[in-house]
Enzyme design. Structure first.
Site, PDB file in Angstrom:
ATOM      1  CG  HIS A 167      -1.248  -1.442   1.399  1.00  0.00           C
ATOM      2  ND1 HIS A 167      -2.938  -1.361   0.749  1.00  0.00           N
ATOM      3  CD2 HIS A 167      -1.101  -2.661   2.043  1.00  0.00           C
ATOM      4  CE1 HIS A 167      -3.110  -2.548   1.110  1.00  0.00           C
ATOM      5  NE2 HIS A 167      -2.798  -3.186   2.116  1.00  0.00           N
ATOM      6  CE  LYS A 292      12.702  18.302 -12.759  1.00  0.00           C
ATOM      7  NZ  LYS A 292      11.508  18.475 -13.451  1.00  0.00           N
ATOM      8  CD  GLU A 299       8.984  11.199 -16.360  1.00  0.00           C
ATOM      9  OE1 GLU A 299       8.472  11.253 -17.339  1.00  0.00           O
ATOM     10  OE2 GLU A 299       9.555  11.350 -15.082  1.00  0.00           O
TER      11      GLU A 299
END
Length: 467
Positions: A167, A292, A299
């Site tokens: 979870h 970044k 992804e």
């Protein structure tokens, strides 16, 4: 009457003097053609034609001299494709007509005998099966590489501990390698499923004709042997329209890419928590923010599964309303099939590269561990003293609540505090607060102790060698 109607300009197969007297609308030609994508099967198409030339020689349709001429000519066509010199011309509707047109240009009218008794219906089914099986076998090799890299990486970092989650909440301590091998276990199942698809795909439809069979009694078992098939299809109507093997691969690719998506998601989260560092080769920057470093490879891996599912569902929907036997709707199998194979191979290569260059950060992975993750070990402590687990579960939960209410870590509770909850706690209970001990207690097959993880690694490497 237009010039097209006069000349019967319908391409190589349907010229003047045949069934059609009018020309084809240029929009229809573009709509109908498949050469722009099925040219990928040029080699399979030529090999199928070579085998078929030998088969019609066996039944006396052509002479040995003509067969040799056909085979030699097909070899020259193959050389043109291999060297990039093959020229696609107007009227080359598909790979079959293109190859036959070029063959006839090279050897003359004998090329017109090759198609005797054969239809593009059984021809395209043959080409597609050959191409698919070869692609599936190549993919198994790619999977073997990924499994080997993943297992070797796991072996190299087997002593690193990390947090296991359920979870998305801290659950129990595990070995970092145990986590990675959980993903390799899923990929192993994918390999087994792919192996299971190949025998069904590797059946020869050639010799089925348009739908009713071959009128010249060609030896289909000979054709199957020549082309490396495992056997022949049992029904000629079914053989020409069966695309189950395409659907199976599309569905299989969906599950493989789902597993790679799950691996990618785990790595994206772990990268965010600084538990691992993604190599620069698999990251990109921002057009605005200089700091970044985005895990774009991961992804994209995560994003491919949804598109794969769309391909599988879309083509299955195409099939559901088709009458027997061949219908042109079946031409729509190629693009999703080719795209699925390309995507699978690319994703396997990217996943392999990401893992091979991945750098775990043991300190940050350990930092994600918390003593509360050992609450189950605390319950197990009393189980080993004969207390029923359902009772120890409540006792351990009371210890967790006490620590939370005191705003302290559970491992700082004193023996006296623990004994106030249950008098059966003894001094050796303090040994429970050791992550390494916790991990090593999980010694059953598939567990997270060192020996168990090492066996998973060894078994994975051994399995990869069989692919």
């Amino acid at each position: 009457m237009s010039s097209n109607e006069t000349s019967g300009a319908r391409g190589g197969l349907f010229g003047a003097g045949g069934r059609f007297k009018g020309g084809t609308d240029p929009i229809m030609e573009k709509f109908n053609e498949s050469i722009s994508f099925d040219k990928r099967m040029w080699d399979q198409d030529i090999r199928g034609s070579v085998a078929y030339a030998k088969a019609i020689l066996k039944v006396g349709i052509i002479t040995e001299k003509e067969c040799n001429l056909l085979v030699e000519g097909l070899g020259k066509v193959s050389e043109e494709w291999a060297s990039g010199k093959f020229e696609i011309k107007a009227g080359d509707e598909d790979i079959h007509t293109a190859n036959e047109r070029r063959l006839t240009e090279i050897i003359g009218s004998t090329g017109g005998k090759l198609h005797t008794g054969r239809s593009r219906n059984d021809q395209v089914a043959t080409d597609t099966r050959l191409w698919t099986v070869e692609a599936e076998r190549d993919i198994l090799k790619d999977i073997a590489t990924l499994l080997t890299v993943g297992a070797e990486f796991s072996s190299q970092h087997i002593d690193i501990l990390s947090s296991g989650y359920t979870h998305l909440q801290p659950a129990q301590p595990i070995r970092f390698s145990h986590w990675l091998m959980s993903h390799m276990a899923a990929i192993e199942r994918d390999a087994l499923r792919l192996q299971d698809l190949i025998p069904r795909a590797n059946m020869c439809p050639l010799g089925s004709g348009a739908l009713a069979g071959n009128a010249f009694g060609v030896d289909r078992e000979f054709l199957a042997k020549e082309l490396g098939f495992d056997g022949v299809s049992s029904n000629s109507l079914d053989a020409t329209c069966d695309r189950d093997f395409v659907v199976e691969f599309l569905m299989w690719s969906t599950l493989l890419l789902t597993h790679l998506s799950q691996l990618a998601e785990d790595l994206i989260i772990t990268n965010l928590l600084r538990g691992v560092t993604i190599d620069d080769a698999y990251a990109t920057g921002s057009s605005l923010m200089p700091q970044k470093k985005n895990p774009d490879a991961l992804e994209l891996l995560r994003g491919k599964a949804g598109i794969a599912l769309g391909r599988a569902v879309g083509f299955t929907a195409t099939l559901k309303g088709l009458p027997r036997a061949y219908n042109k709707d079946l031409q729509e199998d190629k693009v999703p099939l080719f795209e699925a194979v390309d995507t699978v191979k690319d994703c396997l290569a990217i996943a392999t590269g990401v893992i091979a260059t991945l750098k775990p950060n043991p300190e940050m992975l350990m930092k994600a561990l918390c003593p509360e993750m050992l609450a189950t070990d605390l319950a197990d402590y009393l189980v080993r003293k004969g207390v029923p687990f359902r009772e120890t579960h409540h006792i351990s939960g009371a210890c967790v609540r006490l620590a939370e209410e005191a705003n302290v870590s559970i491992d700082t509770l004193t023996l006296e505090q623990l004994q106030e909850i249950d008098s059966r706690f003894e001094a050796d209970v303090m040994k429970v607060w050791d992550y390494e001990v916790s991990v090593e207690r999980k010694s059953s097959i598939g567990g997270t102790c060192r020996a168990s993880v090492q066996k998973q690694i060894d078994d994975c490497i051994a399995f990869a060698k069989t692919l």
